[in-house]
Design an enzyme around this catalytic site. Structure first.
Site, short mmCIF file in Angstrom:
data_model
loop_
_atom_site.label_atom_id
_atom_site.label_comp_id
_atom_site.label_asym_id
_atom_site.label_seq_id
_atom_site.Cartn_x
_atom_site.Cartn_y
_atom_site.Cartn_z
N LYS A 1 12.39 32.29 63.78
CA LYS A 1 12.40 33.34 62.96
C LYS A 1 12.39 33.14 61.47
CE LYS A 1 15.69 35.12 66.42
NZ LYS A 1 15.85 33.75 66.93
N LEU B 1 8.15 7.08 76.45
CA LEU B 1 7.42 5.83 76.94
C LEU B 1 5.86 5.73 76.37
CD1 LEU B 1 8.42 6.38 80.79
CD2 LEU B 1 9.21 4.85 79.09
N GLY C 1 19.25 18.24 78.29
CA GLY C 1 18.21 18.07 77.57
C GLY C 1 16.92 17.51 78.16
N LYS D 1 0.82 17.53 82.42
CA LYS D 1 1.02 16.23 81.99
C LYS D 1 0.13 15.58 82.63
CE LYS D 1 5.79 16.18 80.90
NZ LYS D 1 7.06 15.60 81.69
N1 LIG Z 1 13.42 17.63 76.44
C1 LIG Z 1 12.44 16.90 76.43
O1 LIG Z 1 12.87 15.78 76.95
C2 LIG Z 1 11.21 16.74 76.02
C3 LIG Z 1 10.54 17.85 75.50
N2 LIG Z 1 9.20 17.67 75.05
C4 LIG Z 1 8.78 19.20 74.46
O2 LIG Z 1 9.48 19.27 73.07
C5 LIG Z 1 9.30 20.80 72.99
C6 LIG Z 1 10.50 21.03 72.49
O3 LIG Z 1 11.70 21.08 73.23
P1 LIG Z 1 13.04 21.41 73.31
O4 LIG Z 1 13.44 20.72 71.89
O5 LIG Z 1 14.04 20.75 74.46
O6 LIG Z 1 13.16 22.86 73.01
P2 LIG Z 1 14.41 23.93 72.26
O7 LIG Z 1 14.41 25.16 73.24
O8 LIG Z 1 15.82 22.99 72.26
O9 LIG Z 1 13.66 24.04 70.85
C7 LIG Z 1 12.73 24.74 70.68
C8 LIG Z 1 12.60 25.01 69.04
O10 LIG Z 1 11.56 25.70 68.95
C9 LIG Z 1 11.69 26.64 67.98
N3 LIG Z 1 10.84 27.74 68.26
C10 LIG Z 1 10.25 28.42 69.27
N4 LIG Z 1 9.36 29.27 69.18
C11 LIG Z 1 8.82 29.08 67.82
C12 LIG Z 1 8.07 29.51 66.78
N5 LIG Z 1 7.08 30.48 67.26
N6 LIG Z 1 7.81 29.02 65.49
C13 LIG Z 1 8.63 28.10 65.12
N7 LIG Z 1 9.64 27.54 65.91
C14 LIG Z 1 9.78 28.01 67.07
C15 LIG Z 1 12.93 27.34 68.62
O11 LIG Z 1 13.52 28.19 67.54
P3 LIG Z 1 14.68 29.39 67.96
O12 LIG Z 1 15.98 28.69 68.31
O13 LIG Z 1 14.56 30.22 66.81
O14 LIG Z 1 14.11 30.14 69.33
C16 LIG Z 1 13.80 26.10 68.46
O15 LIG Z 1 14.25 25.52 67.38
C17 LIG Z 1 8.91 21.40 73.92
O16 LIG Z 1 7.54 21.65 73.93
C18 LIG Z 1 8.80 20.33 75.27
O17 LIG Z 1 7.97 20.33 76.27
C19 LIG Z 1 8.34 16.79 75.13
C20 LIG Z 1 8.84 15.73 75.81
C21 LIG Z 1 10.37 15.52 76.23
N1 LIG Z 2 10.77 18.81 80.65
C1 LIG Z 2 10.13 17.65 80.76
C2 LIG Z 2 10.55 16.93 79.43
C3 LIG Z 2 9.62 15.87 79.11
O1 LIG Z 2 8.43 16.29 78.86
C4 LIG Z 2 10.60 16.86 81.97
O2 LIG Z 2 11.77 17.03 82.50
O3 LIG Z 2 10.13 15.70 82.03
#
Ligand SMILES: NC(=O)C1=CN([C@@H]2O[C@H](COP(=O)(O)OP(=O)(O)OC[C@H]3O[C@@H](n4cnc5c(N)ncnc54)[C@H](OP(=O)(O)O)[C@@H]3O)[C@@H](O)[C@H]2O)C=CC1
Ligand SMILES: N[C@@H](CC=O)C(=O)O
Length: 813
Positions: A505, A611, A662, A680
């Site tokens: 937002k 990794l 997480g 992936k």
């Molecule tokens: N968790 C993991 O182990 C791994 C995650 N990833 C990738 O990392 C990314 C983030 O995951 P994660 O941190 O768990 O997700 P979260 O849901 O915790 O956080 C997502 C963030 O993105 C923001 N967001 C969503 N839409 C928009 C937008 N249109 N513009 C700007 N900001 C936006 C959200 O804001 P708001 O709070 O306002 O919605 C929030 O701050 C994902 O793509 C995931 O696939 C990759 C590898 C491993």
């Molecule tokens: N949601 C994914 C996070 C990493 O990409 C997973 O569980 O492997």
């Protein structure tokens, strides 16, 4: 003896005048002290004159402010009451004269050049009178009596023969401290007051130093010396300790306002060194300017970068110019006749055009007079209309050590190219001390920063980061940056400047850097309403050098911004898998854009979180290997769930736990449906060189499609219905000594994903927690595939992987 000149800010306040007193009184040898008018007074005198000449009675208020300013300063700097009253009287006498002149201008509504020159002379006459009563044993002189000018081309030019003679007479014998007003002079012919032009006090000091064979000319100002670039634009700019006269001349002719350019010529001819010193930091070493060219090991080849904001390029063009003698003569003669100053010229060797730079204000006149001059040739079709391109900026890199050093221009233009800045015109004289080029004004800040970063061994290198997404991964990344930043700065000279942060937002943008101690509150309270398009526009508008967009969202709309950002030379680091797993065409387009623009598109964390899977595969391929087969467990969430479900923890509860830990996607259905593993695998296959789409992946899924229909709440509610079935399967599997693994495979480009029951002999059997494993079979790793195994999900390892991608862009060790 030496000559010291103190500028307007140095004599602008009580405290600064007291510093001047301290500096001068500490010198043992005889000195001549040249002072400017109190800071801001010359401008005020000119503005008041204009008001009075227009019949605006408000001039009286301005005048009373001028009077009050001088009286206040006297009150603060002269302790002795008797002396103070005497100085007040003398100053008031001068101010009365000034007041009468203003009255006359007001009454007759006329301001001749002569009257204007007389009015501005009061600035230095007043300041020198005051300062001469502050410094112990100072003797006051009147520069009008020995700096003489003659009129040439409507300008007052110093009459050096007479001036030098009069200076020698006036300062013989030389008092211990001579106090001299800068800037003012008088006409040889008429004796009327003249001046040496704005900044002329430096020139006065130089003329005196030269005539009296001073050992040094010291210019005391409000900065520590010549800087490598404008510190208001480049935070890592630093003071240059040594310059040659030529370098100093090039820099100040080109916008660095440390000294008035003509100051250098007289002392240059007598090889009298100049020191630039700071009245407000008198112990700083400053900049030493002399004839000697010193090549210091390990120091930058160029000395400084300066720029002119106000630039218009005029181009005279036509095939009729080729081989014709006298075209350039006519161009420059016409410009000179019309008083238009040219500060850069560039002509292609084809001779079919001549381009030169003038100030924007001169552009229309230049076009008009040149069109008139070449009217006949234009009518005959031999030449085109003269063209002006306004709102440009000129940048120059300066340094005598550039002479005969190959590669400087290459490095300069390479740097500009990588920053996405197009050079419109350029020029380098055969002296090789200055390379100048013209760019669009909107790129000036970025150009200066990129060049400074590339040429100077600044204390640190800067990467400017825009971080989208401050959730599990983004939040952890920001915390890692906050903690690691001091060490990176100290040990690696890398400053990670977070210039933008956004969630779905709001966006917080700050060129100077966001304080990471409280960015969440800042974003909430001071962030502006934002959406992906707005964010992209703002980033492009900010146009910051060395910038990296870090995508820690899961949003396809954010991933859709990469192309525009990259086309504006912003590197991209993505945890978000949307772009790399989108259509193959889009994936290749982004990779090619990055290559073409010499920026980075990195997404190591898209597979296996922190990794080193993608980098390892790239290294194998780049060294000539071929990837034949991949076999892997790539979902941290699914692996965690299969390792966690038990008689006590049902399937639906394990999903909740994966989310809490997480590991899961913002929408865990992406994990449960197998989609996350599919994308992936697609990314890995593409990196291995196979043009695969998500639709090409064969899938053996384990949760019926109906559970993914409807809302996320529906999913959480309904998924409980699968618990009993899963428990049954789990017990059967346990009895057989097997475990569930969701396996991804790629062989020669053919991809499949699916649930498998593996026994204890299978390498995937012992895969704890949320760990991932990948076996890479290649031509070289054939019999025994390469295995990479470890945490495959989680906030801190993923953030660390993103961090590593960022650091790799900085290319530090
Ligand atoms: N968790 C993991 O182990 C791994 C995650 N990833 C990738 O990392 C990314 C983030 O995951 P994660 O941190 O768990 O997700 P979260 O849901 O915790 O956080 C997502 C963030 O993105 C923001 N967001 C969503 N839409 C928009 C937008 N249109 N513009 C700007 N900001 C936006 C959200 O804001 P708001 O709070 O306002 O919605 C929030 O701050 C994902 O793509 C995931 O696939 C990759 C590898 C491993
Ligand atoms: N949601 C994914 C996070 C990493 O990409 C997973 O569980 O492997």
């Amino acid at each position: 003896m030496k000559v010291l000149k103190f500028g307007g800010t140095s004599v602008g306040s009580v405290n600064s005048i007291l510093s001047v007193k301290k500096i001068v009184e500490a010198i043992e040898e005889p000195v001549i002290v040249v002072v400017s008018a109190l800071g801001g007074i010359t401008d005020k005198l000119l503005a008041t004159s204009t008001m009075a000449s227009k019949g605006d009675l408000a001039y009286e208020k301005e005048l009373s402010e001028i009077i009050a300013r001088h009286l206040d300063v006297i009150e603060g700097v002269i302790e002795d009451k008797e002396v103070r009253i005497d100085v007040q009287k003398k100053v008031m006498a001068l101010l009365d004269e000034l007041s009468n002149i203003f009255k006359g201008v007001y009454l007759i509504n006329d301001l001749s050049a002569k009257t204007s020159d007389t009015i501005v002379s009061y600035g230095e006459r007043l300041s020198s009178l005051i300062v001469s009563n502050v410094i112990k044993d100072a003797k006051l002189f009147d520069s009008r009596k020995y700096i003489k000018t003659v009129k040439q081309f409507n300008k007052h030019i110093v009459d050096f023969d007479l001036t030098n003679k009069l200076i020698k007479e006036t300062f013989s014998p030389l008092p211990k401290v001579s106090l001299v007003p800068g800037f003012i002079s008088s006409s040889t012919e008429t004796g009327e007051v003249t001046n040496l032009g704005r900044g002329g006090s430096d020139y006065t000091a130089s003329i005196l130093a030269t005539a009296l064979d001073a050992n040094t000319l010291e210019i005391w100002t409000d900065v520590d010396g010549f800087m490598t670039a404008d510190p208001r634009v480049i935070s890592s700019a630093y003071v240059i300790d040594r310059l040659t006269f030529t370098e100093a001349m090039e820099l100040c002719n080109f916008g660095a306002k440390v000294i008035y350019p003509p100051t250098i010529y007289p002392v240059y001819h007598k090889n009298i060194p100049i020191r630039i010193l700071n009245t407000f930091n008198p112990t700083a070493p400053g900049t030493y300017i002399s004839k000697e060219r010193v090549k210091e090991e390990g120091k930058a080849i160029i000395k400084g970068i300066s720029s002119i904001n106000d630039t218009c390029l005029i181009t005279v063009q036509g095939l009729g110019m080729v081989g014709v003698i006298g075209v350039n003569y006519r161009i420059f003669k016409t410009l000179a006749k019309n008083g238009i100053s040219v500060f850069m010229v560039s002509q292609a060797s084809s001779e079919n055009n001549t381009t030169f730079a003038v100030r924007n204000a001169d552009a229309d006149l230049a076009v008009q007079v040149l069109n008139d001059e070449f009217a006949l040739e234009r009518a005959q079709g031999d030449m085109n209309d003269t063209v002006a391109e306004k709102d440009l900026a000129t940048v120059a890199i300066v340094g005598e050590n550039m002479k005969r050093t190959p590669g400087i221009a290459g490095k300069l233009f390479g740097t500009l190219g990588r920053a996405g800045i197009s050079v419109i015109a350029c020029a380098q004289g055969a002296s090789e001390t200055n390379i100048s080029f013209v760019i669009k004004h909107k790129y000036l800040r970025k150009a200066l920063n990129s060049i400074h970063d590339s040429f100077f061994l600044s204390e640190y290198k800067v990467l400017n980061l825009f971080i989208a997404g401050v959730g599990t991964v983004g939040g952890n990344l920001l915390e890692q940056i906050r903690i690691q930043q001091p060490k990176l700065m100290r040990q690696n000279g890398l400053k990670l400047n977070v210039v933008g942060i956004s969630n779905s937002k709001k966006a917080l943008l700050c060129r100077e850097g966001i304080n990471l101690d409280n960015y969440l509150e800042e974003l909430k309270e001071n962030g502006e309403e934002s959406n992906p398009e707005h964010l992209c526009e703002e980033i492009v508008k900010m146009n910051i050098f060395n910038s990296v967009f870090v995508d820690c969202t899961a949003s396809p709309d954010v991933a859709a911004l990469y192309e525009t950002l990259m086309n504006n030379n912003v590197s991209v680091v993505a945890a978000n898998k949307e772009a790399a797993s989108s259509s193959y065409d889009n994936y290749t387009k982004l990779k090619e854009t990055a290559r073409h623009r010499d920026i980075k598109f990195l997404f190591e964390t898209n597979v296996g979180a922190g990794l080193p899977i993608i980098n390892t595969m790239n290294d194998l391929i780049n060294s000539g290997d071929h990837i034949l087969k991949l076999e892997a467990v790539l979902s941290g969430t699914l692996n965690y769930i299969f390792n966690t479900i038990s008689a006590d923890i049902p399937f639906s509860e394990a999903i909740h736990m994966a989310k809490e830990a997480g590991y899961a996607e913002p929408d865990p259905r992406i994990d449960l449906s197998g989609k996350d593993v599919i994308r992936k695998l697609v990314i890995l296959a593409r990196e291995a060189g196979y043009p695969v789409e998500q639709a090409d992946v064969k899938r053996n899924l384990f949760i019926p499609e109906k559970y993914f229909e409807g809302s996320l709440e529906d999913f959480w509610k309904n998924i409980k219905d699968t618990d009993a079935g899963f428990e049954e399967k789990r017990q059967l599997l346990e009895a057989e000594g097997k475990r569930f693994r969701f396996v991804a495979k790629m062989e020669n480009g053919a991809c499949e994903v699916g649930l498998q029951a593996v026994d204890s002999h299978h390498p995937f059997y012992e895969l704890e927690g949320s760990n991932n494993i990948i076996m890479i079979s290649t031509e070289r790793y054939h019999e025994y595939p390469m295995i990479i195994k470890g945490y495959g999900a989680g906030a801190d390892v993923t953030a660390a992987g993103v961090f590593a991608d960022i650091i790799s862009i900085a290319n530090i060790r």
